[in-house]
Write an enzyme that holds these catalytic residues in place. Structure first.
Site, PDB file in Angstrom:
ATOM      1  N   ASN A   1       5.413   1.991  -5.472  1.00 44.22           N
ATOM      2  CA  ASN A   1       5.845   1.507  -6.774  1.00 44.22           C
ATOM      3  C   ASN A   1       4.924   1.913  -7.915  1.00 44.22           C
ATOM      4  O   ASN A   1       5.377   2.184  -9.026  1.00 44.22           O
ATOM      5  CB  ASN A   1       6.000  -0.017  -6.738  1.00 44.22           C
ATOM      6  CG  ASN A   1       6.918  -0.507  -7.829  1.00 44.22           C
ATOM      7  OD1 ASN A   1       8.001   0.038  -8.026  1.00 44.22           O
ATOM      8  ND2 ASN A   1       6.484  -1.521  -8.557  1.00 44.22           N
TER       9      ASN A   1
ATOM     10  N   PRO B   1       0.833  -1.211   0.000  1.00 44.51           N
ATOM     11  CA  PRO B   1       0.000   0.000   0.000  1.00 44.51           C
ATOM     12  C   PRO B   1       0.865   1.258   0.000  1.00 44.51           C
ATOM     13  O   PRO B   1       1.889   1.315   0.675  1.00 44.51           O
ATOM     14  CB  PRO B   1      -0.795  -0.133   1.297  1.00 44.51           C
ATOM     15  CG  PRO B   1      -0.808  -1.598   1.585  1.00 44.51           C
ATOM     16  CD  PRO B   1       0.521  -2.106   1.112  1.00 44.51           C
ATOM     17  N   GLU B   2       0.442   2.244  -0.782  1.00 45.26           N
ATOM     18  CA  GLU B   2       1.197   3.489  -0.880  1.00 45.26           C
ATOM     19  C   GLU B   2       0.554   4.548   0.010  1.00 45.26           C
ATOM     20  O   GLU B   2      -0.468   4.306   0.655  1.00 45.26           O
ATOM     21  CB  GLU B   2       1.274   3.915  -2.340  1.00 45.26           C
ATOM     22  CG  GLU B   2       1.784   2.772  -3.211  1.00 45.26           C
ATOM     23  CD  GLU B   2       2.210   3.186  -4.603  1.00 45.26           C
ATOM     24  OE1 GLU B   2       2.480   4.371  -4.840  1.00 45.26           O
ATOM     25  OE2 GLU B   2       2.293   2.289  -5.464  1.00 45.26           O
TER      26      GLU B   2
ATOM     27  N   LYS C   1       3.899   5.863   4.624  1.00 47.90           N
ATOM     28  CA  LYS C   1       3.326   4.518   4.624  1.00 47.90           C
ATOM     29  C   LYS C   1       3.075   3.993   6.037  1.00 47.90           C
ATOM     30  O   LYS C   1       2.767   2.809   6.210  1.00 47.90           O
ATOM     31  CB  LYS C   1       4.251   3.559   3.873  1.00 47.90           C
ATOM     32  CG  LYS C   1       4.462   3.940   2.408  1.00 47.90           C
ATOM     33  CD  LYS C   1       5.395   2.971   1.710  1.00 47.90           C
ATOM     34  CE  LYS C   1       5.645   3.392   0.267  1.00 47.90           C
ATOM     35  NZ  LYS C   1       6.540   2.446  -0.440  1.00 47.90           N
TER      36      LYS C   1
ATOM     37  N   ARG D   1      12.250  -3.763  -7.822  1.00 47.26           N
ATOM     38  CA  ARG D   1      10.797  -3.631  -7.927  1.00 47.26           C
ATOM     39  C   ARG D   1      10.330  -3.654  -9.390  1.00 47.26           C
ATOM     40  O   ARG D   1      11.062  -3.272 -10.306  1.00 47.26           O
ATOM     41  CB  ARG D   1      10.330  -2.326  -7.274  1.00 47.26           C
ATOM     42  CG  ARG D   1      10.669  -2.201  -5.801  1.00 47.26           C
ATOM     43  CD  ARG D   1       9.999  -3.259  -4.945  1.00 47.26           C
ATOM     44  NE  ARG D   1       8.560  -3.226  -5.072  1.00 47.26           N
ATOM     45  CZ  ARG D   1       7.770  -2.397  -4.389  1.00 47.26           C
ATOM     46  NH1 ARG D   1       8.298  -1.542  -3.528  1.00 47.26           N
ATOM     47  NH2 ARG D   1       6.464  -2.439  -4.538  1.00 47.26           N
TER      48      ARG D   1
END
Length: 267
Positions: A164, A2-3, A49, A250
């Site tokens: 990401n 989760p961002e 975050k 990533r």
């Protein structure tokens, strides 16, 4: 993972439902948090975050990492996941809020040493109304000039909250190849990168699906490049490329034409 916008949405939801409510039980990693029991939740908020649930002079910090999530149950309802996977539990007289498989769960004092140390190592929160893209860009300049841009924008010590999905989207919008070295990016482009991150993430805090590209008539993708391997670029029709890249390895998507490895794209 989760961002920042997802964590802000979650914090807003839990704040609406928990602030002012008395906890009848609270647990962290299976152990009771005695100081929370019988006391009211005074705040639930996000920074990057990280989410903080505040009860009096203490706070419970949760960082979901790649696999963590929060569930809500009626009191006594069976959990959808095994109880041993519960990283934290906050229970009122009617509802239970359970965090499963969090990367980090920590109990700390409000404004205590560990809390201050955490904020000191994080960059400014992208969603903060006082966020200054120029300040984030200046912090980025402290990184080695050879640092690829895919790592620059994900560095939580530069700006907290970018994840990401936004990494891929904002680099596309800025015509920056994800492997491009920081030292080859001018100050204006760097500031614009963080300004765009703030604008797009703030726009996605309200309820609804995440989008960086306005929906078109008849539907269609609401993201520019993320998750679109091999599909045509929305601007030039070049197939979107993909690899795992950077210090964190990533998932990375880009348009080979719109995001050349050096210089700016020519259209």
């Amino acid at each position: 993972m989760p961002e920042g916008d997802s964590i802000a949405k979650l914090a807003n939801l839990l704040a609406d439902e928990l602030v002012g409510r008395r906890l009848v039980e609270a647990r962290r990693e299976g152990e009771a948090i005695a100081a929370f029991r019988g006391r009211e939740v005074t705040d639930v908020c996000a920074y990057g975050k990280h989410m903080f649930t505040v009860v009096g002079g203490l706070l419970l910090r949760t960082h979901l990492g790649m696999r963590g999530d929060w569930h809500r149950y009626r009191r006594g309802e069976r959990f959808a996941k095994p109880a041993w996977q519960a990283s934290a539990l906050l229970q009122t007289d009617t509802l239970a809020y359970v965090c499963f498989a969090a990367k980090e769960v920590e109990l700390m004092e409000v404004e205590g040493v560990r809390f201050r140390a955490l904020l000191a190592r994080l960059g400014p929160d992208v969603l903060d109304s006082a966020f200054d893209p120029a300040h984030a860009a200046a912090r980025a300049r402290s990184l080695p000039a050879a640092t690829p841009m895919c790592d620059v924008v994900l560095h939580q010590g530069v700006a907290a909250g970018i994840g990401n999905v936004y990494k891929n989207e904002i680099l596309f919008a800025g015509e920056l190849h994800p492997a491009r070295p920081l030292g080859t990016v001018d100050d204006r482009a760097l500031v614009e990168t963080f300004a765009r991150a703030a604008d797009w993430m703030r726009a996605n805090v309200p309820p609804g699906p995440r989008q960086t590209r306005a929906p078109r008539p008849g539907g269609g993708a609401t993201l520019w490049v993320y998750g679109r391997l091999g599909q045509p670029c929305h601007l030039c029709a070049t197939p979107i490329a993909y690899t795992r890249m950077g210090h964190l390895n990533r998932s990375t998507y880009w348009c080979p034409r719109c995001q050349p490895e050096t210089g700016l794209a020519a259209r």
